[in-house]
Motif scaffolding. Structure first.
Motif, PDB file in Angstrom:
ATOM      1  N   TYR A  23       0.825  -1.213   0.000  1.00 14.01           N
ATOM      2  CA  TYR A  23       0.000   0.000   0.000  1.00 14.01           C
ATOM      3  C   TYR A  23       0.859   1.262   0.000  1.00 14.01           C
ATOM      4  O   TYR A  23       0.485   2.272  -0.610  1.00 14.01           O
ATOM      5  N   TYR A  24       1.988   1.207   0.648  1.00 11.79           N
ATOM      6  CA  TYR A  24       2.907   2.347   0.660  1.00 11.79           C
ATOM      7  C   TYR A  24       3.404   2.652  -0.750  1.00 11.79           C
ATOM      8  O   TYR A  24       3.546   3.814  -1.135  1.00 11.79           O
ATOM      9  N   VAL A  25       3.638   1.613  -1.526  1.00 11.41           N
ATOM     10  CA  VAL A  25       4.181   1.770  -2.875  1.00 11.41           C
ATOM     11  C   VAL A  25       3.082   2.048  -3.908  1.00 11.41           C
ATOM     12  O   VAL A  25       3.233   2.907  -4.778  1.00 11.41           O
ATOM     13  N   LEU A  26       1.956   1.324  -3.811  1.00 11.03           N
ATOM     14  CA  LEU A  26       0.934   1.370  -4.864  1.00 11.03           C
ATOM     15  C   LEU A  26      -0.258   2.261  -4.533  1.00 11.03           C
ATOM     16  O   LEU A  26      -1.039   2.590  -5.418  1.00 11.03           O
ATOM     17  N   GLY A  27      -0.432   2.652  -3.272  1.00 11.38           N
ATOM     18  CA  GLY A  27      -1.500   3.579  -2.930  1.00 11.38           C
ATOM     19  C   GLY A  27      -2.716   2.917  -2.315  1.00 11.38           C
ATOM     20  O   GLY A  27      -3.000   1.733  -2.537  1.00 11.38           O
ATOM     21  N   GLY A  28      -3.460   3.701  -1.540  1.00 10.85           N
ATOM     22  CA  GLY A  28      -4.585   3.182  -0.774  1.00 10.85           C
ATOM     23  C   GLY A  28      -5.831   2.876  -1.558  1.00 10.85           C
ATOM     24  O   GLY A  28      -6.805   2.352  -1.001  1.00 10.85           O
ATOM     25  N   HIS A  29      -5.852   3.189  -2.863  1.00  8.52           N
ATOM     26  CA  HIS A  29      -7.051   2.900  -3.656  1.00  8.52           C
ATOM     27  C   HIS A  29      -7.128   1.433  -4.060  1.00  8.52           C
ATOM     28  O   HIS A  29      -8.159   0.976  -4.558  1.00  8.52           O
TER      29      HIS A  29
END
Length: 241
Positions: free
Chosen positions: A88-94
């Motif tokens: 999630y840190y790398v790819l985002g919370g969506h």
């Protein structure tokens, strides 16, 4: 750096800190996808900060921008509970997850996952698994990236386990591309079966070029699934050696 139960408990608290307000908002009818995304983003950043982890990203140019409406499926190796905040840190919370049913049985946390549109899968029940993949299909079609660990569980040794076929069925049915990701280093932070976390370590995340499932659309379905599985597995494995 010394391994710490306190650090594990601190990061467990971070899970509760997003799960409880998510459930409360859902009960009040106020929960939105944007709020869920922001909470997941914040959770991932706090866990990385707490753990004093250095996350080095290789191939960031392969991550589609958030405004790109194209549907895709994320697949990675799985060696630690820390894989989740790192991804999630790398790819985002969506992004959302397809996760094993046991996680959804946890009080509050399981309810929060359902409300945030995470997908529960019961691999022991084929009919329920098919239903879960149909739900995942709806989310991906709506433009939500969906993460699935094709091994189905965390690897205790760090070596790739056999891949399950469900995620490849999903990608082929949708004609959606797969974004392969390799994670290295999280097993050193907290291996499978351990309750202790080690701070201050380096974690490497390799984001590989997108693999187009549509390349295999003309093949017999069984051959298509196996061929796509092999290509994705080879891509993930390429950064483990």
């Amino acid at each position: 750096m010394r391994r710490s139960l306190v650090l594990t408990l601190q990061n467990t608290y971070e899970v509760a800190a997003i799960a409880i307000p998510t459930v409360l908002d859902a009960v009040r009818g106020r929960l939105t996808g944007r709020a869920c995304d922001a909470r997941i983003d914040g959770f991932a950043k706090r866990v990385i900060h707490n753990t004093k982890m250095t996350v080095r990203v290789h191939g960031r140019e392969n991550v589609p921008p958030k405004e790109d409406a194209r549907s895709y499926v994320v697949m990675s190796n799985h060696v630690s509970n820390y894989d989740i905040p790192v991804l999630y840190y790398v790819l985002g919370g969506h992004m959302r997850m397809i996760a094993k049913k046991e996680l959804f049985a946890m009080p509050i946390f399981g309810r929060a996952m359902r409300e945030a549109k995470f997908i529960e899968i019961d691999r022991t029940n084929r009919n329920r698994a098919v239903t879960s993949l149909a739900q995942a299909k709806t989310e991906v079609l709506a433009g939500t990236p969906m993460w699935i660990a094709p091994e189905g569980t965390r690897s205790p040794t760090g070596e790739l386990l056999p891949f399950k076929l469900g995620g490849f069925v999903l990608a082929l049915d949708l004609g959606a591309p797969i974004l392969p990701v390799t994670i290295r280093g999280t097993r050193d932070v907290c291996p499978t079966g351990s309750l202790l976390s080690t701070p201050g370590l380096d974690v490497d995340v390799f984001v590989h070029p997108m693999i187009e499932s549509s390349t295999y659309a003309g093949l017999d379905p069984k051959k298509a699934r196996r061929a796509l599985l092999t290509e994705v597995r080879n891509s993930i494995a390429s950064a483990l050696s």
